[in-house]
Design a protein around this motif. Structure first.
Motif, mmCIF file in Angstrom:
data_model
loop_
_atom_site.group_PDB
_atom_site.id
_atom_site.type_symbol
_atom_site.label_atom_id
_atom_site.label_comp_id
_atom_site.label_asym_id
_atom_site.label_seq_id
_atom_site.Cartn_x
_atom_site.Cartn_y
_atom_site.Cartn_z
ATOM 1 N N PHE A 258 0.844 -1.209 0.000
ATOM 2 C CA PHE A 258 0.000 0.000 0.000
ATOM 3 C C PHE A 258 0.875 1.253 0.000
ATOM 4 C CE2 PHE A 258 -3.831 2.322 0.580
ATOM 5 C CZ PHE A 258 -3.590 3.315 1.483
ATOM 6 N N GLU B 177 -3.726 0.940 -8.078
ATOM 7 C CA GLU B 177 -4.545 2.129 -7.827
ATOM 8 C C GLU B 177 -5.072 2.641 -9.178
ATOM 9 O OE1 GLU B 177 -5.626 4.985 -4.966
ATOM 10 O OE2 GLU B 177 -6.641 4.181 -6.731
ATOM 11 N N GLN C 80 -0.106 13.132 -6.406
ATOM 12 C CA GLN C 80 -0.932 12.289 -7.301
ATOM 13 C C GLN C 80 -1.969 13.154 -7.994
ATOM 14 O OE1 GLN C 80 -0.959 8.055 -4.895
ATOM 15 N NE2 GLN C 80 -2.855 9.182 -5.009
ATOM 16 N N THR D 130 -17.137 16.220 -12.282
ATOM 17 C CA THR D 130 -16.362 17.147 -11.451
ATOM 18 C C THR D 130 -15.032 17.495 -12.120
ATOM 19 O OG1 THR D 130 -15.083 15.415 -10.390
ATOM 20 C CG2 THR D 130 -17.244 15.864 -9.458
ATOM 21 N N ASN E 225 -1.412 8.246 5.310
ATOM 22 C CA ASN E 225 -1.248 9.232 4.224
ATOM 23 C C ASN E 225 -2.012 10.473 4.645
ATOM 24 O OD1 ASN E 225 -0.034 7.206 2.719
ATOM 25 N ND2 ASN E 225 -1.841 6.788 1.451
ATOM 26 N N ILE F 267 -5.594 9.382 5.612
ATOM 27 C CA ILE F 267 -5.904 7.962 5.417
ATOM 28 C C ILE F 267 -5.097 7.136 6.407
ATOM 29 C CG2 ILE F 267 -5.846 6.072 3.741
ATOM 30 C CD1 ILE F 267 -7.477 8.265 2.503
ATOM 31 N N TYR G 251 -9.242 0.159 7.720
ATOM 32 C CA TYR G 251 -8.919 1.259 6.792
ATOM 33 C C TYR G 251 -9.829 2.429 7.135
ATOM 34 C CZ TYR G 251 -8.685 3.759 2.281
ATOM 35 O OH TYR G 251 -8.542 4.714 1.305
ATOM 36 N N LEU H 154 -20.690 12.564 -5.082
ATOM 37 C CA LEU H 154 -19.571 12.125 -4.235
ATOM 38 C C LEU H 154 -19.916 10.853 -3.479
ATOM 39 C CD1 LEU H 154 -16.777 13.649 -3.844
ATOM 40 C CD2 LEU H 154 -17.415 13.463 -1.476
HETATM 41 C C1 LIG Z 1 -14.496 10.084 -4.313
HETATM 42 C C2 LIG Z 1 -13.603 9.539 -3.216
HETATM 43 C C3 LIG Z 1 -13.739 8.033 -3.179
HETATM 44 C C4 LIG Z 1 -14.034 10.134 -1.870
HETATM 45 C C5 LIG Z 1 -12.157 9.928 -3.460
HETATM 46 C C6 LIG Z 1 -11.875 10.973 -4.318
HETATM 47 C C7 LIG Z 1 -10.554 11.340 -4.515
HETATM 48 C C8 LIG Z 1 -10.187 12.488 -5.382
HETATM 49 C C9 LIG Z 1 -10.812 12.447 -6.706
HETATM 50 C C10 LIG Z 1 -12.163 13.133 -6.738
HETATM 51 C C11 LIG Z 1 -12.698 13.755 -5.655
HETATM 52 C C12 LIG Z 1 -13.957 14.310 -5.761
HETATM 53 C C13 LIG Z 1 -14.621 14.237 -6.936
HETATM 54 C C14 LIG Z 1 -14.000 13.582 -7.969
HETATM 55 N N1 LIG Z 1 -12.796 13.059 -7.846
HETATM 56 C C15 LIG Z 1 -9.528 10.669 -3.892
HETATM 57 C C16 LIG Z 1 -9.818 9.609 -3.055
HETATM 58 C C17 LIG Z 1 -8.722 8.832 -2.403
HETATM 59 C C18 LIG Z 1 -7.424 9.344 -2.277
HETATM 60 C C19 LIG Z 1 -6.409 8.590 -1.691
HETATM 61 C C20 LIG Z 1 -6.656 7.311 -1.241
HETATM 62 S S1 LIG Z 1 -5.403 6.334 -0.540
HETATM 63 O O1 LIG Z 1 -6.059 5.327 0.283
HETATM 64 O O2 LIG Z 1 -4.469 7.206 0.128
HETATM 65 C C21 LIG Z 1 -4.580 5.449 -1.821
HETATM 66 C C22 LIG Z 1 -3.572 6.290 -2.523
HETATM 67 O O3 LIG Z 1 -4.129 6.753 -3.726
HETATM 68 C C23 LIG Z 1 -7.930 6.791 -1.337
HETATM 69 C C24 LIG Z 1 -8.962 7.542 -1.923
HETATM 70 C C25 LIG Z 1 -11.151 9.224 -2.829
#
Ligand SMILES: CC(C)(C)c1cc(CCc2ccccn2)cc(-c2ccc(S(=O)(=O)CCO)cc2)c1
Length: 236
Positions: free
Chosen positions: A75, A85, A106, A114, A142, A163, A191, A206
């Motif tokens: 991870f 990912e 990233q 969006t 993170n 995270i 998690y 969302l």
């Molecule tokens: C939509 C949602 C699932 C809440 C979401 C939206 C966005 C950003 C993209 C986004 C946000 C809002 C609208 C559209 N796109 C990012 C993440 C996200 C970022 C990081 C991680 S991590 O676990 O750190 C793994 C490393 O990549 C997991 C999830 C989730």
């Protein structure tokens, strides 16, 4: 570098994720069960800040045949992130702070309708003593930082994220004297994700994205680590 203040915050966040990870949620009854699939349980709370949906997410899972160290390693490792990912376009190592702590940038695939998002965060992996007889946990945290070399661009909206991935290895001891094999192993995962999308997104959009993306990540990532480790020596 300019990240020293963040290192104290990082320690606080790691401890917080570790403390909350396997705490039963009875006290916080406002967690909504989004999905239950075998050992995987995904919960969310509906929270808005200034009209922006920032729903916290909490998930538990048990992954057979892998250790906590392996789950956290795959991870955390930026070099192989694109292998599992699928929601990111660019992954860049911005700075290596130590052998277990890096700064990552990233860009996330644009999720219609969006604007595209990007994220800049400290990512740290470590072992944490759990104090119970289940042995130590492995933790990856993170969390978003500002970094002089990656100013916010007008192309993307910068998300703010925090995270926590907290894992414990469960071993069913083999018949005495036999070596532990992957059939004797499983990894208990907790998690937690707090993602502020950084700008207004329709709540329904969302919540639908999150409801789809988080279970998909948990399924895909667990299978990915099982695949990557199955013929490798066990990394305890
Ligand atoms: C939509 C949602 C699932 C809440 C979401 C939206 C966005 C950003 C993209 C986004 C946000 C809002 C609208 C559209 N796109 C990012 C993440 C996200 C970022 C990081 C991680 S991590 O676990 O750190 C793994 C490393 O990549 C997991 C999830 C989730």
């Amino acid at each position: 570098g300019g990240l020293v203040p963040y290192l104290a915050e990082l320690e606080r966040k790691v401890s917080e994720h570790h403390r909350l990870a396997f705490q039963s949620k009875d006290g916080e009854s406002d967690w909504q069960l989004l999905l239950e699939e075998g050992e995987m349980k995904v919960y969310r709370r509906e929270v808005e800040e200034d009209g922006i949906v920032v729903d916290p997410l909490k998930a538990q899972n048990v992954v057979k045949g892998v250790t906590a160290h392996e789950i956290c390693h795959y991870f955390w490792d930026v070099d192989i992130r694109m292998e599992w990912e699928t929601t990111v376009e660019i992954v860049k190592l911005v700075e290596k702070i130590s052998d277990d702590t890096v700064v990552v940038y990233q860009t996330h695939k644009r999720m219609w309708p969006t604007m595209q998002r990007d994220s800049l965060f400290v990512s740290s992996i470590r072992q944490v003593d759990t104090g119970d007889d289940e042995g130590p946990s492995w933790v990856v945290c993170n969390f978003s930082v500002d970094h002089p070399s990656l100013p916010v661009s007008n192309k993307c909206v910068r998300v703010k994220l925090n995270i926590g991935l907290v894992c414990q290895t469960l071993v069913t001891p083999p018949a005495d004297g036999q070596p532990i094999t992957r059939d004797d192993l499983s990894c208990k995962i907790a998690y937690a994700a707090y993602v502020n999308p950084g700008g207004w997104v329709p709540a329904s959009v969302l919540r639908t994205l999150a409801k789809r993306e988080y279970p998909r990540f948990l399924r895909k990532f667990s299978a990915y680590v099982q695949g990557k480790t199955k013929d490798k020596p066990i990394m305890f």
